[in-house]
Enzyme design. Structure first.
Site, short mmCIF file in Angstrom:
data_model
loop_
_atom_site.label_atom_id
_atom_site.label_comp_id
_atom_site.label_asym_id
_atom_site.label_seq_id
_atom_site.Cartn_x
_atom_site.Cartn_y
_atom_site.Cartn_z
N GLU A 51 29.68 -67.11 1.71
CA GLU A 51 31.03 -67.62 1.96
C GLU A 51 31.80 -66.75 2.94
O GLU A 51 31.60 -65.53 3.00
CB GLU A 51 31.83 -67.64 0.65
CG GLU A 51 31.20 -68.49 -0.41
CD GLU A 51 32.01 -68.49 -1.70
OE1 GLU A 51 31.49 -68.99 -2.70
OE2 GLU A 51 33.15 -67.99 -1.70
N CYS A 100 37.56 -62.80 6.13
CA CYS A 100 37.03 -62.14 4.93
C CYS A 100 35.55 -62.51 4.86
O CYS A 100 35.20 -63.67 4.68
CB CYS A 100 37.79 -62.64 3.71
SG CYS A 100 37.14 -62.03 2.15
N CYS A 114 25.42 -60.58 -5.48
CA CYS A 114 25.71 -59.16 -5.67
C CYS A 114 25.03 -58.68 -6.93
O CYS A 114 24.97 -59.41 -7.92
CB CYS A 114 27.22 -58.94 -5.78
SG CYS A 114 27.69 -57.19 -5.92
N CYS A 128 29.92 -57.14 -11.99
CA CYS A 128 31.28 -57.05 -12.55
C CYS A 128 31.55 -58.33 -13.34
O CYS A 128 31.28 -59.44 -12.86
CB CYS A 128 32.31 -56.86 -11.43
SG CYS A 128 31.96 -55.39 -10.43
N CYS A 130 33.72 -61.46 -12.02
CA CYS A 130 33.51 -61.89 -10.63
C CYS A 130 32.43 -62.97 -10.55
O CYS A 130 31.32 -62.78 -11.06
CB CYS A 130 33.11 -60.66 -9.80
SG CYS A 130 32.53 -61.08 -8.13
N CYS A 164 36.48 -64.81 -4.08
CA CYS A 164 35.12 -64.28 -4.03
C CYS A 164 34.08 -65.08 -4.83
O CYS A 164 34.11 -65.11 -6.04
CB CYS A 164 35.21 -62.85 -4.58
SG CYS A 164 33.71 -61.92 -4.60
N1 SAH Z 1 32.04 -55.82 -3.79
C1 SAH Z 1 33.24 -55.34 -3.19
C2 SAH Z 1 33.90 -56.31 -2.25
C3 SAH Z 1 33.90 -57.78 -2.60
S1 SAH Z 1 34.93 -58.31 -3.91
C4 SAH Z 1 34.21 -54.92 -4.26
O1 SAH Z 1 34.00 -55.23 -5.43
O2 SAH Z 1 35.17 -54.24 -3.92
C5 SAH Z 1 36.59 -58.19 -3.26
C6 SAH Z 1 37.63 -57.98 -4.36
O3 SAH Z 1 37.81 -59.17 -5.15
C7 SAH Z 1 37.26 -56.87 -5.32
O4 SAH Z 1 38.37 -56.03 -5.55
C8 SAH Z 1 36.91 -57.64 -6.57
O5 SAH Z 1 37.03 -56.87 -7.71
C9 SAH Z 1 37.87 -58.79 -6.51
N2 SAH Z 1 37.52 -59.90 -7.39
C10 SAH Z 1 36.30 -60.38 -7.64
N3 SAH Z 1 36.37 -61.42 -8.52
C11 SAH Z 1 37.68 -61.60 -8.78
C12 SAH Z 1 38.40 -62.52 -9.62
N4 SAH Z 1 37.78 -63.45 -10.32
N5 SAH Z 1 39.74 -62.40 -9.66
C13 SAH Z 1 40.38 -61.45 -8.93
N6 SAH Z 1 39.76 -60.56 -8.15
C14 SAH Z 1 38.42 -60.63 -8.06
FE1 SF4 Z 2 29.89 -57.36 -6.59
FE2 SF4 Z 2 31.85 -58.95 -7.40
FE3 SF4 Z 2 31.62 -56.49 -8.43
FE4 SF4 Z 2 32.41 -56.80 -5.86
S1 SF4 Z 2 33.52 -57.48 -7.69
S2 SF4 Z 2 30.88 -55.36 -6.68
S3 SF4 Z 2 31.21 -58.63 -5.30
S4 SF4 Z 2 30.15 -58.16 -8.68
#
Ligand code: SAH
Ligand code: SF4
Length: 351
Positions: free
Chosen positions: A96, A109, A116, A120, A123, A339
């Protein structure tokens, strides 16, 4: 060296690759410069580089195909946010890209990986796991394809799409060098967001280009952070903050700390106070910028965003000298512009 399994694509080709192709075709030497200046300097689609004869444009299009096919393109009602779900030419995996515009800037972005591996919990990308790393051409192409659809100059690039950029360091850094050297983006307008891959952060501190660092923190203490960010077991908060300070000292740029605020999980005033104290004492040059992201709901996680009033109260409690706190406006919510969410929805719909 190019990995043997990476086919040459339009934006994966290095200048030397292009020169070799044009040399084989017995084109005059100035052609390579014309193509390069058109693709990167003028940021034109290949077909629109009218300084090139039509047959040459057609031949190049065939020899250097685009790496990404647009599977879905969504534009928000105000036309300031556009989101692409791409299918890669190489193996059909999905990634994306989001373009966010304002009067002052246009930000792409981009994704650094298909999926990934960091897992997390909140996410959508993490819930689906890692497909594969993206190559340099696939990353650069996201920026240029967004540019082709954008009436203003794309001025900023953030690695906040799918994937963990510092887990795919080489291709990501080569893409950053292309964006800086050939598209003319300033290093400070390129932001690398990491969940806290400490060795990658320390490597970033040694680079000559002072890109902006964002660190996904999400909790003020290790016990809570480990429940949201599994990587915290490997690299706990103290180590992540230490590496972030090293980057700040090296490049003189303020670091952003992202904090997804989740109702009843990490949004208490006690959490806010602890976060402010932690970052107030952090020695990073330029202080800390906390960006609160109200949680975007995902199917694999039951949490929800707190009320706007609660987020505001959190921000006020965390802020102090050296700690600025802002709340991210949720852009493009009507098109799932967060994301990994568009891909997650596409997968759910196709079964
Ligand atoms: N992997 C990297 C960059 C991609 S995610 C990272 O984790 O920093 C970009 C941002 O979106 C990160 O801060 C992540 O924690 C946040 N993010 C991911 N899923 C989310 C969600 N469901 N709601 C809000 N923020 C989210
Ligand atoms: Fe990976 Fe999502 Fe965690 Fe960023 S927030 S490191 S994209 S799992």
């Amino acid at each position: 060296m190019r990995p043997a399994d990476t086919p040459i694509t339009r934006y994966g080709a290095r200048r030397a690759d292009l020169e070799a192709i044009l040399g084989d075709w017995r084109e005059p030497r100035f052609r390579a410069e014309q193509v390069w200046a058109g693709l990167y300097g003028a940021r034109l689609p290949l077909d629109a580089i009218t300084t090139l004869p039509r047959p040459l444009r057609d031949a190049l299009a065939e020899t250097l195909p685009e790496a990404l096919h647009a599977a879905t393109v969504l534009t928000a009602a105000d036309e300031m946010t556009t989101k692409w779900l791409w299918r890669t030419r190489r193996d059909g995996t999905e990634v994306e890209t989001v373009l966010m515009r304002s009067e002052r800037r246009a930000t792409a972005c981009v994704s650094s990986q298909a999926g990934c591996a960091m897992g997390c919990t909140f996410c959508a990308t993490g819930q689906a796991g890692l497909d594969r790393h993206l190559d340099t051409g696939e990353i650069v192409e996201q920026v240029l394809r967004a540019q082709h659809a954008c009436p203003q100059r794309v001025s900023n690039v953030v690695f906040m799409g799918m994937g963990e950029p510092l887990a795919n360091y080489g291709p990501v850094w080569a893409a950053i060098e292309r964006l800086h050297g050939d598209l003319g983006l300033s290093a400070r307008q390129i932001t690398v967001s990491t969940v806290g891959v400490v060795p990658g952060m320390r490597r970033l501190a040694t680079e000559a280009l002072p890109v902006t660092l964002a660190v996904s923190l999400h909790a003020p203490d290790d016990a809570l952070r480990s429940t949201l960010v599994p990587l915290n077991h490997r690299y706990p908060i103290a180590e992540v903050l230490d590496a972030a300070a090293e980057v700040a000292a090296a490049n003189g740029r303020r670091v952003t700390f992202e904090y997804a605020v989740i109702h009843g999980v990490n949004d208490g005033l006690d959490h806010a106070g602890a976060l402010g104290a932690l970052l107030g004492a952090w020695p990073g040059v330029g202080g800390a910028h906390v960006n609160l992201i109200p949680l975007n709901p995902t199917t694999g996680f039951s949490g929800r965003a707190p009320s706007p009033a609660r987020v505001r109260a959190f921000a006020e409690r965390a802020a102090r000298p050296g700690v600025t706190v802002t709340v991210r406006r949720n852009r493009g919510v009507d098109i799932d512009a967060a994301c990994g969410q568009l891909r997650a929805r596409a997968r759910a719909e196709t079964g």
